[in-house]
Design an enzyme around this catalytic site. Structure first.
Site, mmCIF file in Angstrom:
data_model
loop_
_atom_site.group_PDB
_atom_site.id
_atom_site.type_symbol
_atom_site.label_atom_id
_atom_site.label_comp_id
_atom_site.label_asym_id
_atom_site.label_seq_id
_atom_site.Cartn_x
_atom_site.Cartn_y
_atom_site.Cartn_z
ATOM 1 N N TYR A 100 1.295 0.033 -3.317
ATOM 2 C CA TYR A 100 0.199 0.472 -4.184
ATOM 3 C C TYR A 100 0.306 -0.215 -5.544
ATOM 4 C CZ TYR A 100 -0.672 4.024 -0.654
ATOM 5 O OH TYR A 100 -0.953 4.662 0.524
ATOM 6 N N ASN A 124 -11.424 4.347 1.329
ATOM 7 C CA ASN A 124 -11.926 3.173 2.040
ATOM 8 C C ASN A 124 -12.739 3.616 3.267
ATOM 9 O OD1 ASN A 124 -12.278 0.708 3.379
ATOM 10 N ND2 ASN A 124 -10.183 0.659 4.147
ATOM 11 N N CYS A 132 -6.499 -1.160 4.785
ATOM 12 C CA CYS A 132 -5.735 -0.223 3.955
ATOM 13 C C CYS A 132 -4.448 0.220 4.643
ATOM 14 C CB CYS A 132 -6.589 0.978 3.565
ATOM 15 S SG CYS A 132 -7.326 1.857 4.934
ATOM 16 N N HIS A 133 -4.365 0.034 5.966
ATOM 17 C CA HIS A 133 -3.131 0.391 6.687
ATOM 18 C C HIS A 133 -1.968 -0.505 6.279
ATOM 19 C CE1 HIS A 133 -5.126 -2.666 9.183
ATOM 20 N NE2 HIS A 133 -3.895 -3.075 9.501
ATOM 21 N N GLU A 159 0.413 -5.547 14.288
ATOM 22 C CA GLU A 159 0.457 -6.748 13.456
ATOM 23 C C GLU A 159 1.888 -7.239 13.235
ATOM 24 O OE1 GLU A 159 -1.740 -6.065 9.866
ATOM 25 O OE2 GLU A 159 -3.564 -5.544 10.945
#
Length: 174
Positions: A100, A124, A132-133, A159
């Site tokens: 963040y 979001n 945002c993940h 990912e």
């Protein structure tokens, strides 16, 4: 009618996603089942899979591990601050994470703005598409995700950004 909302639902490993778009075809939201602040179908919306064909194809390729960047028209409504935060999310590469504090720095916000950045990320409306993940807490801890930490973990593992991580655990160090 300029405010007509089109919608469709798409089955994915995250569950049945609700996608919405405006009359121009730009995606306005992607919500997961039970999402905090997620959208639900409203009276007057038009169910129409037509405007979502590219999104469905790209989501399928993403979940198959064949796509690392979405190329879809997006239109999210929010304050100038939120839009700056959401744009910064798009700069976090596939397979990577950012804190963040790093997102705050990317938009030129002071360190004290980290909570406001977190609030913007939590608002979001385009989960998965606007990643945002990929935002984690200081030290790499899995924190907050409107779609739930299990889904965040699934996306990060997909990912390969946090192999073997568990909700609440810090990522493996490299």
């Amino acid at each position: 009618m300029t405010d007509l909302t089109h919608w469709t639902a798409v089955d994915t490993p995250l569950g049945r996603l609700l996608l919405t778009a405006g009359p121009d075809g730009a995606l306005t939201s992607l919500s997961v089942p039970g999402q905090k602040g997620g959208r639900t179908v409203e009276p007057g919306w038009r169910q129409d899979p037509g405007p979502f064909r590219a999104a469905e194809e790209q989501l399928a390729a993403y979940f198959a591990g064949e796509l690392t960047e979405f190329r879809l028209p997006l239109r999210a409504h929010g304050t100038e601050f939120r839009r700056r935060v959401w744009d910064a999310l798009d700069t976090v590469p596939y397979g990577a994470t950012a804190t963040y504090g790093e997102i705050a720095a990317r938009i030129g916000a002071p360190r004290a703005a980290v909570r406001a950045v977190g609030g913007a990320i939590g608002a979001n409306p385009l989960l998965v598409l606007r990643p945002c993940h990929r935002v984690v807490g200081a030290g790499g801890a899995l924190t907050g995700y409107a779609g739930g930490l299990d889904r965040k973990l699934l996306l990060l593992n997909l990912e390969k950004g946090l192999p073997g991580a568990r909700p609440g655990a810090a990522p493996e160090t490299r």
